[in-house]
Design an enzyme around this catalytic site. Structure first.
Site, PDB file in Angstrom:
ATOM      1  N   ASP A 153     -13.506  -1.509 -21.794  1.00  0.00           N
ATOM      2  CA  ASP A 153     -12.511  -2.226 -20.981  1.00  0.00           C
ATOM      3  C   ASP A 153     -13.097  -3.463 -20.317  1.00  0.00           C
ATOM      4  O   ASP A 153     -14.263  -3.496 -19.961  1.00  0.00           O
ATOM      5  CB  ASP A 153     -12.054  -1.324 -19.825  1.00  0.00           C
ATOM      6  CG  ASP A 153     -10.935  -0.407 -20.274  1.00  0.00           C
ATOM      7  OD1 ASP A 153     -10.586   0.480 -19.503  1.00  0.00           O
ATOM      8  OD2 ASP A 153     -10.468  -0.590 -21.401  1.00  0.00           O
ATOM      9  N   GLU A 185      11.713  -5.193   4.332  1.00  0.00           N
ATOM     10  CA  GLU A 185      10.559  -5.910   4.910  1.00  0.00           C
ATOM     11  C   GLU A 185       9.317  -5.034   4.922  1.00  0.00           C
ATOM     12  O   GLU A 185       8.214  -5.500   5.167  1.00  0.00           O
ATOM     13  CB  GLU A 185      10.888  -6.373   6.336  1.00  0.00           C
ATOM     14  CG  GLU A 185      12.057  -7.331   6.425  1.00  0.00           C
ATOM     15  CD  GLU A 185      11.923  -8.460   5.388  1.00  0.00           C
ATOM     16  OE1 GLU A 185      12.830  -8.582   4.552  1.00  0.00           O
ATOM     17  OE2 GLU A 185      10.870  -9.128   5.404  1.00  0.00           O
TER      18      GLU A 185
HETATM   19  C1  4FV Z   1       3.159  -5.589  -2.869  1.00  0.00           C
HETATM   20  C2  4FV Z   1       2.055  -6.311  -3.350  1.00  0.00           C
HETATM   21  C3  4FV Z   1       4.386  -6.167  -2.320  1.00  0.00           C
HETATM   22  C4  4FV Z   1       6.268  -6.285   0.344  1.00  0.00           C
HETATM   23  C5  4FV Z   1       7.501  -5.936   1.101  1.00  0.00           C
HETATM   24  C6  4FV Z   1       7.431  -4.634  -0.891  1.00  0.00           C
HETATM   25  C7  4FV Z   1       6.467  -5.767  -1.042  1.00  0.00           C
HETATM   26  C8  4FV Z   1       8.328  -5.028   0.232  1.00  0.00           C
HETATM   27  N1  4FV Z   1       2.889  -4.287  -2.995  1.00  0.00           N
HETATM   28  N2  4FV Z   1       1.138  -5.401  -3.778  1.00  0.00           N
HETATM   29  N3  4FV Z   1       1.898  -7.640  -3.444  1.00  0.00           N
HETATM   30  N4  4FV Z   1       5.214  -5.296  -1.654  1.00  0.00           N
HETATM   31  O1  4FV Z   1       4.635  -7.370  -2.433  1.00  0.00           O
HETATM   32  O2  4FV Z   1       1.658  -4.193  -3.555  1.00  0.00           O
HETATM   33  O3  4FV Z   1       8.671  -3.890   0.953  1.00  0.00           O
END
Ligand code: 4FV
Length: 255
Positions: A169, A116
């Site tokens: 880019d 989580e």
């Molecule tokens: C996420 C995003 C993402 C959330 C809980 C990892 C997850 C789990 N990271 N951008 N969108 N992380 O969904 O960077 O721990």
């Protein structure tokens, strides 16, 4: 530049950073990517890195101690200060502008959550910046970390050879990229636009700018709203919009 990644999947992250432009940047010692597994810092026999979420409810949370000790080892691994980034949907949206700022830093650390997420107290005390790669939920921060390693790695001086220069880019000038073509000049799918074969580099530059402006107007008007257009760009965009309206009218009458 050095990037330290705190992750439960170090092999995956090392593999991501070993291919293509980023892999070559490491070979050229323009970039160094190191991985740290919090499980190696867990102190119990089961090498526990997660715990039940306080207050009940589904899911587990990453524990403070293994992450704190992993980040301590990261900080002590090299003299330069470390800018710690946590990847999460609660973070600010990653942009090319932020990528360019990170790429100028001597060291960054990428903290990859799983389950989580991470105990809030660790984030409050150890994290300098929270970044999101998009409004969706992944099973871990590793893919976000891989995105940052690639986007930052290719901007290291010498990582891209001329043909690949970052100048052209998308987003480097806040616009979407223009269309690209290669041989054959004629194909059943259509022909390469004449101007690109003309050798008239001034005309080619104008055509590419016009296409970038037009595409940005059609697909990402929000980006156009964020930037002032100079006289040439305004004239080229007006030209594109007129031609687009004619084309649309033509298509409508044709059907
Ligand atoms: C996420 C995003 C993402 C959330 C809980 C990892 C997850 C789990 N990271 N951008 N969108 N992380 O969904 O960077 O721990």
């Amino acid at each position: 530049m050095r990037i330290d990644v705190v992750t439960l999947f170090p092999d995956f992250m090392r593999q991501c950073a070993s291919v293509g432009v980023v892999g070559r940047a490491q070979q050229r010692e323009l970039l160094q990517v190191e991985t740290w597994n919090p499980r190696d810092f867990a102190t119990d026999n089961y090498r526990t890195v997660d715990g039940r979420t306080c207050g009940g409810g589904p899911g587990m949370v990453m524990l403070i101690q293994p992450l704190r000790d992993a980040l301590k080892a990261v900080r002590e691994a090299a003299p330069e200060p470390v800018h710690v980034v946590y990847l999460s949907p609660q973070g600010a949206r990653l942009t090319q502008g932020r990528v360019e700022a990170l790429a100028k830093m001597p060291r960054i650390a990428l903290l990859c959550g799983r389950y989580e997420g991470v105990d809030e107290r660790l984030l409050a005390h150890e994290v300098d910046e929270e970044l999101s790669i998009g409004d969706y939920v992944l099973s871990g921060g590793e893919l976000g970390a891989a995105v940052i390693i690639d986007a930052v790695g290719r901007l290291q001086d010498g990582a891209l050879n001329d043909a690949q220069s970052a100048q052209q880019d998308s987003f480097s000038d806040g616009l979407l990229d223009c269309p690209h073509y290669a041989k054959p000049v004629h194909d059943t799918l259509g022909d390469v636009p004449e101007v690109l074969l003309s050798g008239d580099h001034a005309a080619i530059r104008r055509w590419r700018l016009k296409q970038s402006l037009g595409r940005t107007w059609l697909r990402r008007p929000d980006l156009l709203a964020q930037r002032a257009l100079d006289a040439e760009s305004r004239a080229l965009l007006d030209e594109f919009r007129r031609e687009h309206a004619q084309q649309t009218r033509h298509d409508d009458t044709a059907h």
